[in-house]
Design a protein around this motif. Structure first.
Motif, short mmCIF file in Angstrom:
data_model
loop_
_atom_site.label_atom_id
_atom_site.label_comp_id
_atom_site.label_asym_id
_atom_site.label_seq_id
_atom_site.Cartn_x
_atom_site.Cartn_y
_atom_site.Cartn_z
N TYR A 1 3.59 -6.24 -5.65
CA TYR A 1 3.45 -5.80 -6.80
C TYR A 1 1.71 -5.37 -6.80
CZ TYR A 1 7.81 -7.36 -7.69
OH TYR A 1 8.61 -8.48 -7.35
N SER A 2 1.25 -4.93 -5.85
CA SER A 2 -0.19 -4.27 -5.78
C SER A 2 -0.27 -3.19 -6.51
CB SER A 2 -1.27 -4.67 -4.84
OG SER A 2 -0.68 -5.96 -4.36
N HIS A 3 0.39 -1.99 -5.39
CA HIS A 3 0.10 -0.38 -6.61
C HIS A 3 1.18 0.41 -6.53
CE1 HIS A 3 -3.96 -1.00 -4.07
NE2 HIS A 3 -3.40 -1.50 -3.32
N TRP B 1 -11.16 16.89 1.15
CA TRP B 1 -10.96 16.84 2.41
C TRP B 1 -12.38 16.93 3.64
CZ3 TRP B 1 -6.11 16.33 4.23
CH2 TRP B 1 -5.21 16.32 2.66
N ALA B 2 -11.70 16.44 4.21
CA ALA B 2 -13.47 16.04 5.47
C ALA B 2 -12.27 15.67 6.53
CB ALA B 2 -13.98 15.58 4.98
N LEU B 3 -13.37 15.57 7.62
CA LEU B 3 -12.53 14.79 8.76
C LEU B 3 -12.19 13.34 8.74
CD1 LEU B 3 -11.17 15.43 11.66
CD2 LEU B 3 -13.36 15.34 12.52
N TYR B 4 -11.93 12.85 8.25
CA TYR B 4 -11.53 10.89 8.03
C TYR B 4 -10.99 10.84 8.57
CZ TYR B 4 -13.55 12.27 3.21
OH TYR B 4 -15.07 12.84 2.72
N PRO B 5 -11.62 10.00 9.56
CA PRO B 5 -10.36 9.03 10.02
C PRO B 5 -9.17 8.28 9.75
CG PRO B 5 -12.20 7.62 10.21
CD PRO B 5 -12.53 8.66 9.38
N ASN B 6 -8.74 8.65 8.82
CA ASN B 6 -7.14 8.50 7.69
C ASN B 6 -6.62 9.27 7.45
OD1 ASN B 6 -6.91 5.68 6.91
ND2 ASN B 6 -8.14 5.24 5.56
N LEU B 7 -6.13 10.04 7.83
CA LEU B 7 -5.39 11.68 6.96
C LEU B 7 -3.60 11.59 7.91
CD1 LEU B 7 -8.40 14.18 7.58
CD2 LEU B 7 -7.47 12.85 5.67
N THR B 8 -3.38 11.01 8.49
CA THR B 8 -2.06 11.31 9.57
C THR B 8 -1.41 11.35 8.51
OG1 THR B 8 -2.95 10.37 11.50
CG2 THR B 8 -0.75 10.30 11.21
N LEU B 9 -1.53 10.68 7.70
CA LEU B 9 -0.14 9.70 7.06
C LEU B 9 0.23 11.26 5.98
CD1 LEU B 9 1.88 8.16 5.20
CD2 LEU B 9 0.84 7.82 3.79
N ASP B 10 -1.58 11.53 5.10
CA ASP B 10 -1.45 12.95 3.65
C ASP B 10 -0.78 13.90 4.96
OD1 ASP B 10 -3.36 11.81 1.91
OD2 ASP B 10 -3.56 10.63 3.33
N ASP C 1 0.43 -1.32 0.03
CA ASP C 1 -0.03 -0.21 0.00
C ASP C 1 0.69 1.13 -0.22
OD1 ASP C 1 -2.30 -1.80 0.19
OD2 ASP C 1 -3.18 -0.97 1.55
N PHE C 2 2.42 1.10 0.53
CA PHE C 2 2.62 2.91 0.30
C PHE C 2 2.94 3.14 -0.96
CE2 PHE C 2 7.43 4.45 0.67
CZ PHE C 2 7.19 5.39 1.42
N PRO C 3 3.59 2.72 -1.96
CA PRO C 3 3.30 3.44 -2.69
C PRO C 3 1.88 3.82 -3.96
CG PRO C 3 3.51 1.21 -3.59
CD PRO C 3 3.61 1.44 -2.58
N GLY C 4 1.05 3.13 -2.85
CA GLY C 4 -0.91 3.23 -3.20
C GLY C 4 -0.79 4.59 -2.74
N HIS C 5 -0.66 5.17 -1.72
CA HIS C 5 -0.82 6.41 -0.52
C HIS C 5 0.25 7.60 -0.80
CE1 HIS C 5 -3.40 3.95 2.24
NE2 HIS C 5 -2.63 3.53 2.41
N THR D 1 -3.43 5.48 -13.90
CA THR D 1 -3.32 4.21 -13.12
C THR D 1 -4.68 3.96 -12.37
OG1 THR D 1 -2.33 4.81 -11.12
CG2 THR D 1 -1.30 3.97 -13.21
N PRO D 2 -5.67 3.16 -12.94
CA PRO D 2 -6.75 2.73 -11.64
C PRO D 2 -7.12 2.85 -10.27
CG PRO D 2 -6.61 0.62 -12.82
CD PRO D 2 -5.70 2.11 -12.69
N ARG D 3 -5.68 2.52 -9.72
CA ARG D 3 -5.91 1.85 -8.23
C ARG D 3 -5.22 2.91 -7.45
NH1 ARG D 3 -3.84 -3.75 -8.56
NH2 ARG D 3 -3.96 -3.64 -5.98
N ILE D 4 -5.51 3.84 -7.50
CA ILE D 4 -4.35 5.04 -6.45
C ILE D 4 -5.49 4.88 -5.47
CG2 ILE D 4 -5.89 6.57 -7.92
CD1 ILE D 4 -3.53 8.36 -6.62
N PHE D 5 -5.23 5.83 -4.16
CA PHE D 5 -6.07 5.28 -3.21
C PHE D 5 -6.78 6.93 -2.60
CE2 PHE D 5 -3.00 2.42 -1.23
CZ PHE D 5 -4.05 0.85 -0.84
N ALA D 6 -7.94 6.76 -3.94
CA ALA D 6 -9.28 7.82 -4.13
C ALA D 6 -10.31 7.62 -3.11
CB ALA D 6 -8.95 8.65 -5.21
N TRP D 7 -10.40 7.05 -2.25
CA TRP D 7 -11.48 6.23 -1.85
C TRP D 7 -12.97 6.91 -1.61
CZ3 TRP D 7 -8.87 1.38 -0.54
CH2 TRP D 7 -7.88 0.57 -1.90
N PRO D 8 -13.39 6.88 -1.79
CA PRO D 8 -15.28 7.67 -0.96
C PRO D 8 -15.26 7.20 0.72
CG PRO D 8 -15.60 7.54 -3.27
CD PRO D 8 -14.59 6.45 -2.90
#
Length: 519
Positions: free
Chosen positions: A393-395, A55-64, A27-31, A408-415
């Motif tokens: 090799y997934s991402h 941008w919103a208060l998602y519980p997944n933001l620290t890395l970004d 998942d590293f390169p995908g993020h 590429t279709p699998r960049i992490f951009a998920w609602p």
């Protein structure tokens, strides 16, 4: 001496991370691809035509947030490595601090927790969760340190820690809540003057700093549940969940390390030379039950079942006190050094091989025209080693692609999870959740090209009629066979991949993209 030992262990743990150019976590390169896009939207018109920030208060933001800030002074991959390093420091430091607070003395015992730092979710690259669980260990230590403070100051001081854990990962916040509440229960049960009233007061105090974050989740965080589901694994997978606590490399449980910990802990508890702090029993028992009962998929999260064992391992080490002599400690320390050294060697050897593949693919992508669309499929693994390596090799196309303005279709951009969206015209060209984020088998491409009469499209909806949407396909594997010779022409090859160019005319798509011609 003790500080030097901790520093040496950290160096051994992180040496492979800093040795390679690209950390081969799936998942590293995908993020990093998502973060590169967010940082480039104001300056890169090609990316701005495809993506928009959300941008919103998602519980997944620290890395970004961390990497976006660090990119002002360092390259994006280096910033990602610093984030991994900081998460590792939190795990090691939190375990040591908690052990000191529970036992009242500095000890080498927390060093054994280092065997759990490199676990299944670490190797998968679940970086927000890795950082969040580091905050769990550190946050619980802080809560213990504030035990004798006035209740209002404990609550005020702990709210930022709870919020930080939530912003890192919602499951990390849930674990932190369970730890704090469980610790307060342990305090009550270990009190000779146990009373229900005092217990209820403790539980209230432990719940109050969590309440504002729960309110944020209910009233502020957007609840976009695309791809949400609950699924449980087989009975066999449930029984073997503890092996996820420590891994040698991706997909390979570190059996020697797990056996070492099991033997010394088992013998120590039986002979009473190792004791667990009574205040921590509710925490360990509660998380232990959750580790076996939790689903494999929950809401929009995948691989939920691999996440708790390593956290429990570090908490158990931090909660234990060893009444053993110098000889036993010396033998245990030597064994730990050998185990850590062997894993560092194996990781370095395996990761260097992946690094060469990344470099090969980067060179190949440099020759592909800007604006192209490319996706990844995998050929059948020829042996166990290749099968274990496939998830890495997934991402690996994601970051390379956006840096070259290649879609590429699998960049992490998920609602509901990430602060990035594809614009409407590109919405159906990419995965929208973790459950669409897998790598399709190469042999399924013909079925998907025909409109998917076999139903595979439920997992890869963005690949229906792929031959009319994309320009290239990368088939991962050693010398893979061409899965669709009539539509694919070999373009470039590497040791572990082949790039094919899609021939629109042969695919029956005419000069424009879309569905195949009906004639």
């Amino acid at each position: 001496m003790l500080a030097g030992a901790h520093a040496a262990v950290l160096i051994v743990l992180l040496f492979p991370v800093w040795l390679v150019d690209m950390v081969p976590m799936p998942d590293f390169p995908g993020h990093l691809a998502r973060i590169h896009v967010l940082a480039s939207l104001d300056t890169d018109k090609a990316l701005a035509e495809i993506y928009r920030a959300h941008w919103a208060l998602y519980p997944n933001l620290t890395l970004d947030l961390f990497v976006l800030g660090a990119m002002h002074v360092m390259p994006i991959v280096t910033a990602g490595k610093f984030f991994i390093s900081l998460a590792t420091v939190l795990w090691m430091g939190g375990t040591a601090w908690l052990h000191y607070l529970l036992t009242g003395r500095l000890s080498s015992t927390p060093l054994i927790g280092s065997l759990f730092v490199l676990n299944a979710f670490f190797f998968f690259g679940f970086l927000n969760f890795t950082f969040g669980t580091g905050l769990v260990l550190t946050g619980l230590a802080l809560w213990v340190a504030l035990t004798h403070w006035p209740a209002r100051w404990r609550i005020i001081c702990f709210i930022p820690i709870a919020a930080a854990a939530y912003i890192s990962h919602i499951m990390a916040f849930a674990i932190l809540g369970c730890c704090v509440i469980g610790y307060e229960l342990g305090l009550s049960f270990s009190d000779a003057r146990f009373s229900v009233k005092a217990t209820l007061r403790r539980l209230l105090i432990s719940a109050l700093p969590l309440a504002p974050v729960v309110m944020l989740y209910i009233f502020v965080t957007p609840h976009e549940t695309h791809g949400s589901q609950i699924a449980f694994g087989s009975l066999q997978s449930i029984v073997f969940r503890p092996v996820h606590a420590s891994h040698l490399v991706l997909g390979e449980p570190y059996k020697a390390a797990l056996l070492f910990v099991a033997i010394i802990f088992g013998l120590g508890l039986l002979t009473r030379t190792i004791t667990i702090d009574r205040r921590m029993w509710p925490v360990l028992l509660g998380l232990g039950v959750a580790a076996f009962l939790c689903p494999t998929h929950l809401l929009t999260g995948a691989h939920v079942h691999i996440r708790l064992p390593a956290v429990i391992g570090c908490l158990a080490i931090a909660s234990s006190e060893w009444a053993v002599g110098r000889v036993v400690r010396a033998v245990a320390g030597l064994t730990l050094a050998v185990l850590l050294g062997y894993r560092a060697f194996m990781m370095t050897d395996a990761w260097a091989g992946f690094d060469r593949t990344y470099a090969e693919l980067e060179t190949a992508l440099d020759t592909i025209e800007t604006g192209s669309k490319i996706f990844l499929a995998r050929s059948p693994a020829k042996d166990r080693t290749e099968r274990k390596a496939q998830p890495v090799y997934s991402h690996f196309l994601a970051l390379m692609g956006v840096q070259r303005q290649i879609f590429t279709p699998r960049i992490f951009a998920w609602p509901g999870q990430h602060p990035l969206r594809r614009k409407e015209i590109y919405s159906d060209l990419g995965a929208k959740s973790a459950f669409q984020g897998g790598t399709p088998h190469a042999h399924s491409l013909i079925t998907l090209a025909e409109g998917d009469p076999g139903g595979i499209v439920t997992h890869y909806p963005y690949l229906k009629f792929w031959q009319c949407k994309y320009d290239y396909v990368v088939i991962q594997g050693k010398a893979p066979a061409n899965p669709a010779p009539a539509m694919l022409a070999e373009y470039s090859t590497g040791e572990h991949f082949t790039i094919y160019k899609i021939a629109l005319e042969a695919a029956g798509c005419g000069a424009s993209k879309g569905q195949p011609n009906s004639e």
